[in-house]
Design a protein around this motif. Sequence first.
Motif, PDB file in Angstrom:
ATOM      1  N   GLU A  42       0.843  -1.192   0.000  1.00 14.51           N
ATOM      2  CA  GLU A  42       0.000   0.000   0.000  1.00 14.51           C
ATOM      3  C   GLU A  42       0.880   1.243   0.000  1.00 14.51           C
ATOM      4  O   GLU A  42       1.797   1.380   0.813  1.00 14.51           O
ATOM      5  CB  GLU A  42      -0.904   0.028   1.231  1.00 14.51           C
ATOM      6  CG  GLU A  42      -1.802   1.244   1.261  1.00 14.51           C
ATOM      7  CD  GLU A  42      -2.721   1.283   2.470  1.00 14.51           C
ATOM      8  OE1 GLU A  42      -3.737   1.976   2.394  1.00 14.51           O
ATOM      9  OE2 GLU A  42      -2.430   0.609   3.478  1.00 14.51           O
ATOM     10  N   VAL A  44       0.597   5.488   0.165  1.00 12.68           N
ATOM     11  CA  VAL A  44      -0.361   6.491   0.625  1.00 12.68           C
ATOM     12  C   VAL A  44       0.042   7.898   0.203  1.00 12.68           C
ATOM     13  O   VAL A  44       1.211   8.171  -0.052  1.00 12.68           O
ATOM     14  CB  VAL A  44      -0.546   6.444   2.166  1.00 12.68           C
ATOM     15  CG1 VAL A  44      -1.132   5.116   2.600  1.00 12.68           C
ATOM     16  CG2 VAL A  44       0.744   6.716   2.888  1.00 12.68           C
ATOM     17  N   ASN A  45      -0.959   8.776   0.143  1.00  8.67           N
ATOM     18  CA  ASN A  45      -0.734  10.191  -0.125  1.00  8.67           C
ATOM     19  C   ASN A  45      -0.241  10.868   1.153  1.00  8.67           C
ATOM     20  O   ASN A  45      -0.298  10.284   2.236  1.00  8.67           O
ATOM     21  CB  ASN A  45      -2.043  10.849  -0.580  1.00  8.67           C
ATOM     22  CG  ASN A  45      -2.502  10.328  -1.916  1.00  8.67           C
ATOM     23  OD1 ASN A  45      -1.750  10.331  -2.887  1.00  8.67           O
ATOM     24  ND2 ASN A  45      -3.743   9.871  -1.980  1.00  8.67           N
ATOM     25  N   ASP A  47      -1.655  12.962   2.915  1.00  7.71           N
ATOM     26  CA  ASP A  47      -2.723  13.097   3.913  1.00  7.71           C
ATOM     27  C   ASP A  47      -3.126  11.759   4.543  1.00  7.71           C
ATOM     28  O   ASP A  47      -4.052  11.687   5.343  1.00  7.71           O
ATOM     29  CB  ASP A  47      -3.945  13.799   3.324  1.00  7.71           C
ATOM     30  CG  ASP A  47      -4.619  13.005   2.213  1.00  7.71           C
ATOM     31  OD1 ASP A  47      -4.158  11.893   1.880  1.00  7.71           O
ATOM     32  OD2 ASP A  47      -5.618  13.508   1.660  1.00  7.71           O
ATOM     33  N   GLY A  48      -2.427  10.682   4.159  1.00  7.41           N
ATOM     34  CA  GLY A  48      -2.689   9.369   4.743  1.00  7.41           C
ATOM     35  C   GLY A  48      -3.705   8.521   4.016  1.00  7.41           C
ATOM     36  O   GLY A  48      -3.936   7.378   4.390  1.00  7.41           O
ATOM     37  N   THR A  49      -4.325   9.069   2.965  1.00 11.32           N
ATOM     38  CA  THR A  49      -5.271   8.274   2.186  1.00 11.32           C
ATOM     39  C   THR A  49      -4.521   7.366   1.220  1.00 11.32           C
ATOM     40  O   THR A  49      -3.404   7.673   0.795  1.00 11.32           O
ATOM     41  CB  THR A  49      -6.250   9.174   1.400  1.00 11.32           C
ATOM     42  OG1 THR A  49      -5.499  10.015   0.517  1.00 11.32           O
ATOM     43  CG2 THR A  49      -7.085  10.016   2.334  1.00 11.32           C
ATOM     44  N   THR A  50      -5.135   6.256   0.891  1.00 15.76           N
ATOM     45  CA  THR A  50      -4.493   5.297  -0.007  1.00 15.76           C
ATOM     46  C   THR A  50      -4.364   5.881  -1.408  1.00 15.76           C
ATOM     47  O   THR A  50      -5.330   6.332  -1.999  1.00 15.76           O
ATOM     48  CB  THR A  50      -5.302   3.987  -0.061  1.00 15.76           C
ATOM     49  OG1 THR A  50      -5.339   3.429   1.246  1.00 15.76           O
ATOM     50  CG2 THR A  50      -4.671   2.987  -1.019  1.00 15.76           C
ATOM     51  N   LYS A  51      -3.141   5.854  -1.911  1.00 17.23           N
ATOM     52  CA  LYS A  51      -2.850   6.293  -3.282  1.00 17.23           C
ATOM     53  C   LYS A  51      -2.997   5.123  -4.235  1.00 17.23           C
ATOM     54  O   LYS A  51      -3.582   5.231  -5.301  1.00 17.23           O
ATOM     55  CB  LYS A  51      -1.429   6.864  -3.343  1.00 17.23           C
ATOM     56  CG  LYS A  51      -0.982   7.326  -4.698  1.00 17.23           C
ATOM     57  CD  LYS A  51       0.399   7.944  -4.607  1.00 17.23           C
ATOM     58  CE  LYS A  51       0.837   8.511  -5.939  1.00 17.23           C
ATOM     59  NZ  LYS A  51       2.161   9.149  -5.812  1.00 17.23           N
TER      60      LYS A  51
END
Length: 64
Positions: A42, A44-45, A47-51
Motif C-alpha cells: 500500500e 499512501v498520499n 494526507d494518509g489516504t491510499t494512493k
Amino acid sequence: MKFNELDVVKSLKNFKEKKIIKGEIGVIVIVFTVPNEAYEVEFVNSDGTTKSIFTLLPEEIEKV
C-alpha cells in the motif's frame, strides 16, 4: 529476500498505470507464498489516504 507484513519498502521501478514512481515508499500489507512469493503493498498520499495498493514481486521492492 523475504519480507514481512508491515515492512516499509520502496519501489525499484516506475508503475505509471498505478501512479507510483521509482523510490516511492509503501508498506507491505499481505505476504503471498503460493503459487509464488509476492507482496501486496500500500502506497499512501501525504494526507494518509491510499494512493495505490497492488501486488509486487520481490525484485520490484527493497526494504527501507
